[in-house]
Design a protein around this motif. Structure first.
Motif, PDB file in Angstrom:
ATOM      1  N   ALA A  80       0.828  -1.208   0.000  1.00 10.75           N
ATOM      2  CA  ALA A  80       0.000   0.000   0.000  1.00 10.75           C
ATOM      3  C   ALA A  80       0.863   1.258   0.000  1.00 10.75           C
ATOM      4  O   ALA A  80       0.575   2.230  -0.715  1.00 10.75           O
ATOM      5  CB  ALA A  80      -0.927  -0.001   1.211  1.00 10.75           C
ATOM      6  N   TYR A  81       1.932   1.240   0.792  1.00 10.52           N
ATOM      7  CA  TYR A  81       2.831   2.401   0.840  1.00 10.52           C
ATOM      8  C   TYR A  81       3.568   2.590  -0.481  1.00 10.52           C
ATOM      9  O   TYR A  81       3.798   3.719  -0.919  1.00 10.52           O
ATOM     10  CB  TYR A  81       3.840   2.242   1.979  1.00 10.52           C
ATOM     11  CG  TYR A  81       3.293   2.566   3.347  1.00 10.52           C
ATOM     12  CD1 TYR A  81       2.294   3.513   3.508  1.00 10.52           C
ATOM     13  CD2 TYR A  81       3.772   1.920   4.484  1.00 10.52           C
ATOM     14  CE1 TYR A  81       1.787   3.812   4.758  1.00 10.52           C
ATOM     15  CE2 TYR A  81       3.264   2.211   5.741  1.00 10.52           C
ATOM     16  CZ  TYR A  81       2.276   3.162   5.873  1.00 10.52           C
ATOM     17  OH  TYR A  81       1.776   3.460   7.109  1.00 10.52           O
ATOM     18  N   ARG A  82       3.942   1.480  -1.121  1.00  5.92           N
ATOM     19  CA  ARG A  82       4.620   1.578  -2.416  1.00  5.92           C
ATOM     20  C   ARG A  82       3.719   2.252  -3.449  1.00  5.92           C
ATOM     21  O   ARG A  82       4.150   3.136  -4.189  1.00  5.92           O
ATOM     22  CB  ARG A  82       5.015   0.187  -2.926  1.00  5.92           C
ATOM     23  CG  ARG A  82       6.259  -0.398  -2.297  1.00  5.92           C
ATOM     24  CD  ARG A  82       6.635  -1.726  -2.949  1.00  5.92           C
ATOM     25  NE  ARG A  82       6.775  -1.583  -4.392  1.00  5.92           N
ATOM     26  CZ  ARG A  82       5.997  -2.195  -5.288  1.00  5.92           C
ATOM     27  NH1 ARG A  82       5.011  -2.974  -4.885  1.00  5.92           N
ATOM     28  NH2 ARG A  82       6.214  -2.026  -6.568  1.00  5.92           N
ATOM     29  N   GLU A  83       2.463   1.822  -3.481  1.00  6.92           N
ATOM     30  CA  GLU A  83       1.522   2.418  -4.426  1.00  6.92           C
ATOM     31  C   GLU A  83       1.291   3.894  -4.111  1.00  6.92           C
ATOM     32  O   GLU A  83       1.288   4.743  -5.015  1.00  6.92           O
ATOM     33  CB  GLU A  83       0.192   1.663  -4.385  1.00  6.92           C
ATOM     34  CG  GLU A  83      -0.832   2.223  -5.357  1.00  6.92           C
ATOM     35  CD  GLU A  83      -2.162   1.488  -5.298  1.00  6.92           C
ATOM     36  OE1 GLU A  83      -3.105   1.913  -6.002  1.00  6.92           O
ATOM     37  OE2 GLU A  83      -2.258   0.495  -4.544  1.00  6.92           O
ATOM     38  N   ALA A  84       1.105   4.214  -2.832  1.00  3.83           N
ATOM     39  CA  ALA A  84       0.863   5.606  -2.445  1.00  3.83           C
ATOM     40  C   ALA A  84       2.055   6.489  -2.783  1.00  3.83           C
ATOM     41  O   ALA A  84       1.893   7.613  -3.283  1.00  3.83           O
ATOM     42  CB  ALA A  84       0.555   5.676  -0.949  1.00  3.83           C
ATOM     43  N   GLU A  85       3.258   5.990  -2.524  1.00  6.61           N
ATOM     44  CA  GLU A  85       4.446   6.780  -2.825  1.00  6.61           C
ATOM     45  C   GLU A  85       4.565   7.035  -4.321  1.00  6.61           C
ATOM     46  O   GLU A  85       4.855   8.156  -4.753  1.00  6.61           O
ATOM     47  CB  GLU A  85       5.708   6.068  -2.328  1.00  6.61           C
ATOM     48  CG  GLU A  85       6.976   6.858  -2.620  1.00  6.61           C
ATOM     49  CD  GLU A  85       8.254   6.104  -2.305  1.00  6.61           C
ATOM     50  OE1 GLU A  85       9.224   6.750  -1.860  1.00  6.61           O
ATOM     51  OE2 GLU A  85       8.297   4.869  -2.516  1.00  6.61           O
ATOM     52  N   LEU A  86       4.323   6.007  -5.125  1.00  2.41           N
ATOM     53  CA  LEU A  86       4.453   6.144  -6.569  1.00  2.41           C
ATOM     54  C   LEU A  86       3.431   7.127  -7.123  1.00  2.41           C
ATOM     55  O   LEU A  86       3.763   7.970  -7.965  1.00  2.41           O
ATOM     56  CB  LEU A  86       4.289   4.777  -7.231  1.00  2.41           C
ATOM     57  CG  LEU A  86       4.529   4.714  -8.734  1.00  2.41           C
ATOM     58  CD1 LEU A  86       5.946   5.183  -9.078  1.00  2.41           C
ATOM     59  CD2 LEU A  86       4.302   3.301  -9.260  1.00  2.41           C
ATOM     60  N   MET A  87       2.181   7.047  -6.655  1.00  2.00           N
ATOM     61  CA  MET A  87       1.159   7.976  -7.140  1.00  2.00           C
ATOM     62  C   MET A  87       1.472   9.410  -6.714  1.00  2.00           C
ATOM     63  O   MET A  87       1.350  10.346  -7.503  1.00  2.00           O
ATOM     64  CB  MET A  87      -0.230   7.565  -6.614  1.00  2.00           C
ATOM     65  CG  MET A  87      -0.698   6.200  -7.081  1.00  2.00           C
ATOM     66  SD  MET A  87      -0.715   6.032  -8.873  1.00  2.00           S
ATOM     67  CE  MET A  87       0.491   4.707  -9.090  1.00  2.00           C
ATOM     68  N   HIS A  88       1.886   9.590  -5.465  1.00  2.00           N
ATOM     69  CA  HIS A  88       2.261  10.929  -4.998  1.00  2.00           C
ATOM     70  C   HIS A  88       3.479  11.454  -5.765  1.00  2.00           C
ATOM     71  O   HIS A  88       3.563  12.648  -6.068  1.00  2.00           O
ATOM     72  CB  HIS A  88       2.559  10.903  -3.494  1.00  2.00           C
ATOM     73  CG  HIS A  88       1.337  10.921  -2.636  1.00  2.00           C
ATOM     74  ND1 HIS A  88       0.600   9.785  -2.370  1.00  2.00           N
ATOM     75  CD2 HIS A  88       0.704  11.927  -1.986  1.00  2.00           C
ATOM     76  CE1 HIS A  88      -0.431  10.094  -1.582  1.00  2.00           C
ATOM     77  NE2 HIS A  88      -0.386  11.386  -1.339  1.00  2.00           N
ATOM     78  N   ALA A  89       4.410  10.562  -6.057  1.00  2.00           N
ATOM     79  CA  ALA A  89       5.604  10.978  -6.790  1.00  2.00           C
ATOM     80  C   ALA A  89       5.244  11.485  -8.179  1.00  2.00           C
ATOM     81  O   ALA A  89       5.765  12.508  -8.641  1.00  2.00           O
ATOM     82  CB  ALA A  89       6.589   9.813  -6.891  1.00  2.00           C
ATOM     83  N   ARG A  90       4.342  10.772  -8.860  1.00  2.00           N
ATOM     84  CA  ARG A  90       3.944  11.199 -10.202  1.00  2.00           C
ATOM     85  C   ARG A  90       3.204  12.529 -10.161  1.00  2.00           C
ATOM     86  O   ARG A  90       3.436  13.417 -10.990  1.00  2.00           O
ATOM     87  CB  ARG A  90       3.074  10.105 -10.840  1.00  2.00           C
ATOM     88  CG  ARG A  90       3.870   8.868 -11.211  1.00  2.00           C
ATOM     89  CD  ARG A  90       2.985   7.704 -11.610  1.00  2.00           C
ATOM     90  NE  ARG A  90       3.787   6.542 -12.006  1.00  2.00           N
ATOM     91  CZ  ARG A  90       3.292   5.322 -12.192  1.00  2.00           C
ATOM     92  NH1 ARG A  90       1.995   5.093 -12.022  1.00  2.00           N
ATOM     93  NH2 ARG A  90       4.090   4.324 -12.558  1.00  2.00           N
ATOM     94  N   TRP A  91       2.312  12.686  -9.202  1.00  2.00           N
ATOM     95  CA  TRP A  91       1.608  13.960  -9.072  1.00  2.00           C
ATOM     96  C   TRP A  91       2.574  15.091  -8.720  1.00  2.00           C
ATOM     97  O   TRP A  91       2.417  16.233  -9.192  1.00  2.00           O
ATOM     98  CB  TRP A  91       0.514  13.857  -8.008  1.00  2.00           C
ATOM     99  CG  TRP A  91      -0.755  13.257  -8.500  1.00  2.00           C
ATOM    100  CD1 TRP A  91      -1.305  12.067  -8.132  1.00  2.00           C
ATOM    101  CD2 TRP A  91      -1.643  13.800  -9.479  1.00  2.00           C
ATOM    102  NE1 TRP A  91      -2.477  11.833  -8.815  1.00  2.00           N
ATOM    103  CE2 TRP A  91      -2.710  12.885  -9.647  1.00  2.00           C
ATOM    104  CE3 TRP A  91      -1.639  14.975 -10.230  1.00  2.00           C
ATOM    105  CZ2 TRP A  91      -3.765  13.116 -10.534  1.00  2.00           C
ATOM    106  CZ3 TRP A  91      -2.687  15.200 -11.118  1.00  2.00           C
ATOM    107  CH2 TRP A  91      -3.733  14.281 -11.257  1.00  2.00           C
TER     108      TRP A  91
END
Length: 253
Positions: A80-91
């Motif tokens: 879950a943290y990996r997905e959240a980090e990746l989405m926040h990183a792209r934004w």
């Protein structure tokens, strides 16, 4: 070798690489050796022995073995943290670019009513609405309600396809869907794909830090990042973070 076997398995499993070795020597791809597996670069460099948790095995891009708080110990929480980090990183990468470009364009003669990122949105309440990049033929927004509804619908559809699959592709990796989401074919080569994943998360982490800096600058100086940079370059000893921080000391409030 055990290390070679682990890297091959990790890359094949995580990145979808069908073949990462060939020939008698079973040479591992360059990206796998540099960014994945037990021999990857780690956060303490040569002093990382004993400092890397056992559950961080180098299976994923951007894993440098740093988790002093133990946030990744549970596999489900880690995912879950990996997905959240990746989405926040792209934004954050998109946001940082969006904060800088309007100011640069305005400084070079483009007629933009409000180039400062945290003030631009208020233009939608002005007479005539908001023109994206000062051009009414691009986006001419006049209703905050219509804008909000449009954003919710479009983002909901995109996120739905990303997570659950849809007309763009069924059963795709929700973090790296590929196929219709990769029209340039950047992920066609497994070794290139592995390296691009690392570059994406590293640039995304830097962008998140940059966006945090933009927020603080906006609160403290009331100016955009380009104006703050220009002021700093014009007089570094006066216009810097330490000088502004002293204004918030208890005796100066």
């Amino acid at each position: 070798m055990a290390a070679t076997s682990f890297v091959q398995q990790a890359v094949a499993k995580t990145l979808g690489v069908n073949k990462v070795a060939k020939g008698k020597g079973k040479a591992v791809t360059k990206a796998a050796v540099e960014f994945y597996g037990p021999d990857r670069a780690k956060w303490l460099g040569p002093y990382s022995d004993g400092a890397v948790p056992s559950y961080l095995k180098g299976e994923y891009p951007g894993d440098y073995g740093w988790d002093t708080a133990g946030l990744s110990a549970d596999p489900d929480t880690f995912a879950a943290y990996r997905e959240a980090e990746l989405m926040h990183a792209r934004w954050a990468m998109l946001g940082a670019l969006g904060c800088i470009v309007p100011e640069l364009l305005a400084n070079n003669g483009t007629p933009i009513a409000e180039p400062v990122w945290f003030k631009a949105g208020a233009q939608i309440f002005a007479d005539g609405g908001l023109d994206y990049l000062g051009n009414p033929s691009l986006v001419h927004a006049q209703s905050i309600v219509a804008t909000l509804i449009t954003q919710v619908v479009l983002m909901g559809l995109v996120e739905g396809y990303r997570i659950n699959g849809g007309p763009a592709g069924e059963g795709l990796d929700k973090n790296y869907p590929g196929e219709a989401f990769d029209p340039l074919g950047l992920a066609d080569d497994p070794d290139t794909f592995a390296e691009l994943k690392v570059k994406e998360i590293k640039n995304g982490r830097l962008a998140m830090v940059a966006m945090f800096g933009f927020f603080i600058q906006a609160i403290v100086t009331g100016e955009g990042p380009i104006k703050n940079l220009q002021d700093h370059l014009a007089d570094p000893t006066v216009n810097n973070g330490f000088a502004f921080a002293t204004k918030f000391a208890p005796g100066n409030l």
